[in-house]
Design an enzyme around this catalytic site. Structure first.
Site, PDB file in Angstrom:
ATOM      1  N   ARG A 169      -5.524   5.668   0.250  1.00 40.43           N
ATOM      2  CA  ARG A 169      -4.648   4.524   0.518  1.00 40.43           C
ATOM      3  C   ARG A 169      -4.843   3.615  -0.691  1.00 40.43           C
ATOM      4  O   ARG A 169      -5.962   3.126  -0.907  1.00 40.43           O
ATOM      5  CB  ARG A 169      -5.015   3.822   1.819  1.00 40.43           C
ATOM      6  CG  ARG A 169      -4.542   4.562   3.081  1.00 40.43           C
ATOM      7  CD  ARG A 169      -3.044   4.534   3.211  1.00 40.43           C
ATOM      8  NE  ARG A 169      -2.520   5.355   4.305  1.00 40.43           N
ATOM      9  CZ  ARG A 169      -2.221   4.879   5.514  1.00 40.43           C
ATOM     10  NH1 ARG A 169      -2.466   3.628   5.799  1.00 40.43           N
ATOM     11  NH2 ARG A 169      -1.717   5.687   6.439  1.00 40.43           N
ATOM     12  N   THR A 180       5.292   9.583  10.154  1.00 48.12           N
ATOM     13  CA  THR A 180       5.958   8.284   9.953  1.00 48.12           C
ATOM     14  C   THR A 180       5.793   7.781   8.524  1.00 48.12           C
ATOM     15  O   THR A 180       6.550   6.938   8.085  1.00 48.12           O
ATOM     16  CB  THR A 180       5.375   7.200  10.890  1.00 48.12           C
ATOM     17  OG1 THR A 180       3.978   7.026  10.564  1.00 48.12           O
ATOM     18  CG2 THR A 180       5.546   7.583  12.343  1.00 48.12           C
ATOM     19  N   ARG A 201       3.999   0.653   2.533  1.00 49.61           N
ATOM     20  CA  ARG A 201       4.234  -0.491   3.398  1.00 49.61           C
ATOM     21  C   ARG A 201       3.952  -1.745   2.588  1.00 49.61           C
ATOM     22  O   ARG A 201       2.829  -1.967   2.137  1.00 49.61           O
ATOM     23  CB  ARG A 201       3.335  -0.468   4.643  1.00 49.61           C
ATOM     24  CG  ARG A 201       3.777  -1.471   5.700  1.00 49.61           C
ATOM     25  CD  ARG A 201       3.021  -1.263   7.004  1.00 49.61           C
ATOM     26  NE  ARG A 201       1.789  -1.974   7.003  1.00 49.61           N
ATOM     27  CZ  ARG A 201       1.669  -3.273   7.324  1.00 49.61           C
ATOM     28  NH1 ARG A 201       2.743  -3.980   7.647  1.00 49.61           N
ATOM     29  NH2 ARG A 201       0.497  -3.865   7.300  1.00 49.61           N
ATOM     30  N   GLU A 232      -2.275  -2.593  12.766  1.00 47.74           N
ATOM     31  CA  GLU A 232      -1.071  -1.985  13.330  1.00 47.74           C
ATOM     32  C   GLU A 232      -0.774  -2.426  14.763  1.00 47.74           C
ATOM     33  O   GLU A 232       0.336  -2.702  15.127  1.00 47.74           O
ATOM     34  CB  GLU A 232      -1.258  -0.473  13.288  1.00 47.74           C
ATOM     35  CG  GLU A 232      -0.027   0.321  13.611  1.00 47.74           C
ATOM     36  CD  GLU A 232      -0.280   1.798  13.430  1.00 47.74           C
ATOM     37  OE1 GLU A 232      -1.367   2.202  12.977  1.00 47.74           O
ATOM     38  OE2 GLU A 232       0.635   2.553  13.720  1.00 47.74           O
ATOM     39  N   ARG A 263       0.848  -1.193   0.000  1.00 47.58           N
ATOM     40  CA  ARG A 263       0.000   0.000   0.000  1.00 47.58           C
ATOM     41  C   ARG A 263       0.884   1.243   0.000  1.00 47.58           C
ATOM     42  O   ARG A 263       1.978   1.231   0.535  1.00 47.58           O
ATOM     43  CB  ARG A 263      -0.969   0.048   1.168  1.00 47.58           C
ATOM     44  CG  ARG A 263      -0.360   0.168   2.567  1.00 47.58           C
ATOM     45  CD  ARG A 263       0.001   1.554   3.023  1.00 47.58           C
ATOM     46  NE  ARG A 263       0.253   1.559   4.466  1.00 47.58           N
ATOM     47  CZ  ARG A 263       0.978   2.470   5.113  1.00 47.58           C
ATOM     48  NH1 ARG A 263       1.603   3.429   4.430  1.00 47.58           N
ATOM     49  NH2 ARG A 263       1.140   2.415   6.423  1.00 47.58           N
ATOM     50  N   GLU A 276      -7.037   7.582   7.043  1.00 48.64           N
ATOM     51  CA  GLU A 276      -5.984   8.410   7.677  1.00 48.64           C
ATOM     52  C   GLU A 276      -5.394   9.373   6.647  1.00 48.64           C
ATOM     53  O   GLU A 276      -5.066  10.524   6.960  1.00 48.64           O
ATOM     54  CB  GLU A 276      -4.895   7.511   8.237  1.00 48.64           C
ATOM     55  CG  GLU A 276      -3.718   8.288   8.793  1.00 48.64           C
ATOM     56  CD  GLU A 276      -2.702   7.395   9.473  1.00 48.64           C
ATOM     57  OE1 GLU A 276      -3.091   6.357  10.025  1.00 48.64           O
ATOM     58  OE2 GLU A 276      -1.518   7.749   9.440  1.00 48.64           O
ATOM     59  N   ARG A 301       4.741  -7.301  12.709  1.00 45.52           N
ATOM     60  CA  ARG A 301       3.431  -6.893  13.245  1.00 45.52           C
ATOM     61  C   ARG A 301       2.525  -8.118  13.377  1.00 45.52           C
ATOM     62  O   ARG A 301       2.808  -9.172  12.820  1.00 45.52           O
ATOM     63  CB  ARG A 301       2.701  -5.934  12.276  1.00 45.52           C
ATOM     64  CG  ARG A 301       3.216  -4.515  12.220  1.00 45.52           C
ATOM     65  CD  ARG A 301       2.265  -3.634  11.389  1.00 45.52           C
ATOM     66  NE  ARG A 301       2.820  -2.282  11.198  1.00 45.52           N
ATOM     67  CZ  ARG A 301       2.125  -1.276  10.663  1.00 45.52           C
ATOM     68  NH1 ARG A 301       0.885  -1.443  10.256  1.00 45.52           N
ATOM     69  NH2 ARG A 301       2.693  -0.087  10.505  1.00 45.52           N
ATOM     70  N   CYS A 357       0.470  11.602   8.965  1.00 47.62           N
ATOM     71  CA  CYS A 357       1.391  11.162  10.022  1.00 47.62           C
ATOM     72  C   CYS A 357       2.830  11.267   9.512  1.00 47.62           C
ATOM     73  O   CYS A 357       3.147  10.743   8.435  1.00 47.62           O
ATOM     74  CB  CYS A 357       1.093   9.723  10.423  1.00 47.62           C
ATOM     75  SG  CYS A 357       2.190   9.131  11.729  1.00 47.62           S
TER      76      CYS A 357
END
Ligand code: ADP
Ligand code: DAR
Length: 361
Positions: free
Chosen positions: A234, A278, A285, A319, A131, A230, A314, A276
């Site tokens: 995505r 990060t 990812r 998450e 993603r 978020e 993970r 975010c």
């Protein structure tokens, strides 16, 4: 005259409660608690970014949720500039990416060096998913976007997805007014994203839920786009099995197509812009759900291989979830300062090392 101290924690309900310098209990680990010095607070406490998003809102998730890792969500691309005394330190610490460093994106799947796994190795991999997060230029990010802007964004993404051809052709489902049958099917397919967690709730990302949110997926259910979760997009490619190249090739083709009709928020220092910090850079990812029962019993060795290959371990249901039945979600850890191709390569190299060790055991 500096403001009084305000203790952080779940008792704070809104940024109006932030009437003074937020102080964290001993042992708080978030990067917000590490870098939001009183000097930075005094400088930014009454400031807003170009989309009128207050600094206090950008930091409120970490002020309220003491278990945050970062604790900050940008209100817009401009937040990274106007609040740079805080943002630059978080980005340098988390991504090892200095203010003068550049980011180069590359989604060319042909550059991936990932020879197909042998059948016994491929059998260890349940599924592969890659993603990227993207946001449209000219709009604020999730903490700052309005209900009307979310609908504009959704219309632009739906229009872009309606021009897909071949294996990417599919259907869009708005969450608002979705019938139970469709909803249950999307949940069964693990496609339906839920309302944001408490971290996203605290910075206003769940406002007006479910208005302006939706999911596009292709006929084969190997490609989907989440709209206004978020991040505004995505873009997700996923399928059963271990064909990492096929999954990445589909993602690249789709992302490039959407970008040809809807400009993404991007700059040469931070790459693709995300809410975010990060996810900045590639917001990529690449993960496999993989069976590693023997290696997983040797926790230190498992983690040592993950660290060596810059991959993250993970659980398999999101998450903050745990492993089920010895299956783990293994994905690239890095996001910024390396290209999308390099990060998928990180994941491939990491799982190859883990598979080799699992077979030795
Ligand atoms: P992300 O930020 O990538 O969306 P999450 O860990 O929250 O990360 O994953 C979102 C959803 O995608 C979860 O339901 C998770 O189970 C699913 N998922 C992630 N990786 C894979 C994979 N390799 N195969 C199948 N599902 C996956
Ligand atoms: N809970 C936030 C998010 C960290 C990264 N995960 C994202 N962006 N989904 C934190 O600061 O811990």
């Amino acid at each position: 005259m500096s403001t009084p101290n305000v203790p952080c924690g779940l008792h704070l309900n809104s940024i109006d409660d932030l009437t003074g310098y937020p102080v964290f209990p001993e042992g708080t680990k978030s990067l917000l608690s590490k870098f939001n010095t009183r000097e930075i607070w005094e400088k930014y406490k009454d400031k807003r970014d170009a989309y009128n998003v207050p600094y206090k809102l950008c930091i409120f998730s970490g002020v309220k949720n003491l278990d945050s890792g970062i604790g900050v969500y940008a209100g817009s691309h401009d937040s990274y500039k106007v609040f740079s005394d805080l943002m630059d330190q978080i980005i340098a610490y988390y991504h090892k990416h200095k203010p003068e460093d550049k980011h180069v994106s590359d989604m060319d799947a042909s550059k991936l060096r990932c020879p197909p796994l042998m059948s016994d190795e491929a059998a260890m991999i349940v599924s592969t998913r890659i993603r990227v997060g993207r946001n449209l230029e000219g709009y604020p990010l999730a903490p700052g976007v309005t209900k009307e802007q979310r609908h504009e964004i959704m219309e632009k993404v739906v229009r872009a997805c309606s021009t897909f051809v071949g294996d990417l052709k599919g259907t869009f489902y708005a969450l608002e007014g979705m019938d139970e049958k469709t909803k249950n099917q999307l949940i069964a397919d693990h496609f339906l994203f839920k309302e944001g967690d408490r971290f996203l709730e605290a910075c206003g990302c769940n406002r007006d839920w479910p208005s302006g949110r939706g999911i596009f997926h292709n006929a084969d259910k190997t490609f989907l786009v989440w709209v206004n979760e978020e991040d505004q997009l995505r873009i997700i490619s996923m399928q059963k099995g271990a064909d990492i190249l096929a999954v990445f090739e589909r993602l690249s083709r789709a992302a490039n197509h959407i970008e040809s009709v809807a400009k993404f928020s991007h700059d040469e220092h931070l790459g693709y812009i995300t809410s975010c910090p990060t996810n900045l850079g590639t917001a990529l990812r690449a993960s496999v759900h993989i069976k590693l029962p023997k290696l997983a019993k040797r926790k230190d060795e498992f983690q040592a291989i993950a660290d060596k290959y810059y991959v993250q371990i993970r659980g398999i249901h999101g998450e903050h979830s745990g492993s089920v039945g010895g299956v783990y979600d293994i994905s690239n850890k890095r996001r910024l300062g390396r290209s999308e191709v390099q990060l998928v390569q990180d994941m491939y190299n990491g799982i190859k090392a883990m598979i080799t060790r699992e077979k030795e055991l």
